[in-house]
Design a protein around this motif. Structure first.
Motif, mmCIF file in Angstrom:
data_model
loop_
_atom_site.group_PDB
_atom_site.id
_atom_site.type_symbol
_atom_site.label_atom_id
_atom_site.label_comp_id
_atom_site.label_asym_id
_atom_site.label_seq_id
_atom_site.Cartn_x
_atom_site.Cartn_y
_atom_site.Cartn_z
ATOM 1 N N ALA A 113 20.489 -9.986 -60.078
ATOM 2 C CA ALA A 113 19.773 -8.776 -60.477
ATOM 3 C C ALA A 113 18.665 -9.096 -61.475
ATOM 4 O O ALA A 113 17.556 -8.547 -61.397
ATOM 5 C CB ALA A 113 20.754 -7.769 -61.072
ATOM 6 N N HIS A 116 15.821 -10.833 -59.736
ATOM 7 C CA HIS A 116 15.096 -9.797 -58.994
ATOM 8 C C HIS A 116 14.076 -9.107 -59.899
ATOM 9 O O HIS A 116 12.901 -8.962 -59.540
ATOM 10 C CB HIS A 116 16.109 -8.785 -58.456
ATOM 11 N N THR A 117 14.520 -8.711 -61.089
ATOM 12 C CA THR A 117 13.642 -8.005 -62.022
ATOM 13 C C THR A 117 12.515 -8.898 -62.515
ATOM 14 O O THR A 117 11.342 -8.491 -62.554
ATOM 15 C CB THR A 117 14.455 -7.486 -63.223
ATOM 16 N N ARG A 120 9.997 -9.604 -59.695
ATOM 17 C CA ARG A 120 9.197 -8.410 -59.405
ATOM 18 C C ARG A 120 8.110 -8.237 -60.457
ATOM 19 O O ARG A 120 6.955 -7.932 -60.150
ATOM 20 C CB ARG A 120 10.094 -7.176 -59.377
ATOM 21 N N SER A 126 9.785 -9.645 -55.306
ATOM 22 C CA SER A 126 11.111 -9.050 -55.374
ATOM 23 C C SER A 126 11.686 -8.717 -54.011
ATOM 24 O O SER A 126 12.894 -8.671 -53.838
ATOM 25 C CB SER A 126 11.082 -7.770 -56.218
ATOM 26 N N GLN A 127 10.824 -8.500 -53.024
ATOM 27 C CA GLN A 127 11.347 -8.163 -51.701
ATOM 28 C C GLN A 127 12.156 -9.297 -51.099
ATOM 29 O O GLN A 127 12.979 -9.096 -50.225
ATOM 30 C CB GLN A 127 10.181 -7.796 -50.769
ATOM 31 N N VAL A 129 14.294 -11.017 -52.719
ATOM 32 C CA VAL A 129 15.595 -11.074 -53.372
ATOM 33 C C VAL A 129 16.297 -9.745 -53.168
ATOM 34 O O VAL A 129 16.055 -8.784 -53.872
ATOM 35 C CB VAL A 129 15.446 -11.361 -54.883
ATOM 36 N N LEU A 131 19.696 -7.299 -52.978
ATOM 37 C CA LEU A 131 20.906 -7.233 -53.773
ATOM 38 C C LEU A 131 22.155 -7.095 -52.933
ATOM 39 O O LEU A 131 23.222 -6.807 -53.453
ATOM 40 C CB LEU A 131 20.797 -6.077 -54.779
#
Length: 240
Positions: A113, A116-117, A120, A126-127, A129, A131
Motif C-alpha cells: 500500500a 502504491h502511494t 503514484r 500506481s496503476q 501496483v 492491491l
C-alpha cells in the motif's frame, strides 16, 4: 508500453529478500534484491529501477548513509524498512530524503500500500501496483496450508499453528523443494542464516520441533522423512 514496476530491495536478511521478491511479484512489481550498499550501487549502475526498498540497519554502511548518497544524485523514490519505531529515527529517515517508511516486523500488505502511494505521487505508475494479488501466496501440502505473506500455518482441521522465524524458514525450504533430499547444512543455512556455524544436532532439533507440529505420530513421520546419511525431505505433493 511496459507498465511493470521495477523495485530494488536492499536488506541483509535473505529470508526477507526472498519473501518480498515473491510477494511483490503478485502485485505487478518485479523486484531484485541485494544485501548491502556495495551491491546496491552495482545494481543501480547496471539498470534503472522505479523504487528502492531500503533497510535501515545494514552491515558496513547503514541505510541512512545510503539514502543520503542516493538523494545526492537521484530523485528515485525510497521506502525505508526500520525496526526502530522511535520518532527521532523515523524523522532521520525522512530528513535524509526517504519518501516513506515501514516499521519491522511489517505486514507485506502495508508495504504494498505504501509503495502504491509513493509511486503514484512520484512517478504516476500506481496503476501497475494493484492491491489485490494476481496469484495466491498459499502453499498446500499433505492437507496443510502455508501462507508465505502472513507466515501462518493452517492444519487440515483449519487450526492456525504458530511458527517461529526459524521454523517458517525451514518449512519454506522443504515446500520449495518437495521430495528432494536436503542436507543438514543446507537446511540450517536456510533456517538460521549464513553467518551462524552449522552443526548437525542443531538442525535435527529444529526438524524435531517442526515434526511436533506437523506429524500425527512423530515416531513414524510421514511428511518430514529422514534419509539416513543424507538429510531430510518433504514427502508430499506441493501446490501453489
Amino acid at each position: 508500453m511496459n507498465n511493470l514496476v521495477e523495485a530494488l530491495i536492499v536488506d541483509d536478511d535473505a529470508a526477507i529478500r526472498d519473501l518480498l521478491i515473491t510477494y511483490l511479484s503478485d502485485f505487478g512489481i518485479q523486484a531484485s534484491a541485494v544485501g548491502d550498499g556495495v551491491e546496491m550501487r552495482q545494481a543501480l549502475a547496471r539498470r534503472r529501477f522505479d523504487i528502492i526498498i531500503l533497510d535501515l540497519m545494514l552491515p558496513s554502511e547503514d541505510g541512512l548513509s545510503l539514502c543520503r548518497g542516493i538523494r545526492a544524485v537521484s530523485d528515485i523514490p525510497i521506502v525505508m524498512l526500520t525496526a526502530r519505531a522511535e520518532s527521532p529515527d523515523i524523522v532521520a529517515c525522512l530528513e535524509m530524503g526517504a519518501d516513506d517508511y515501514v516499521i519491522k516486523p511489517f505486514d507485506p500488505r502495508e508495504l504494498v500500500a505504501r509503495l502504491h502511494t509513493v509511486l503514484r505521487r512520484a512517478t504516476g505508475k500506481s496503476q501497475a501496483v494493484v492491491l489485490r494479488p494476481r496469484v495466491s501466496n498459499q502453499i498446500t501440502f499433505g492437507g496443510w496450508t502455508l501462507n508465505q505473506a502472513t507466515r501462518e500455518l493452517t492444519s487440515p482441521q483449519r487450526l492456525v499453528i504458530p511458527l517461529s522465524n526459524g521454523e517458517f524458514r525451514l518449512l519454506l525450504a522443504f515446500v520449495e523443494k518437495p521430495r528432494v533430499v536436503l542436507s543438514r547444512s543446507e537446511l540450517l543455512s536456510t533456517a538460521r542464516g549464513q553467518s551462524l556455524e552449522a552443526f548437525d544436532r542443531a538442525i535435527d532439533l529444529m526438524v524435531s520441533r517442526l515434526r511436533q507440529k506437523l506429524e500425527v505420530d512423530v515416531r513414524t513421520p510421514q511428511l518430514l522423512r529422514t534419509i539416513r546419511g543424507e538429510g531430510y525431505c518433504l514427502d508430499a505433493e506441493v501446490r501453489r
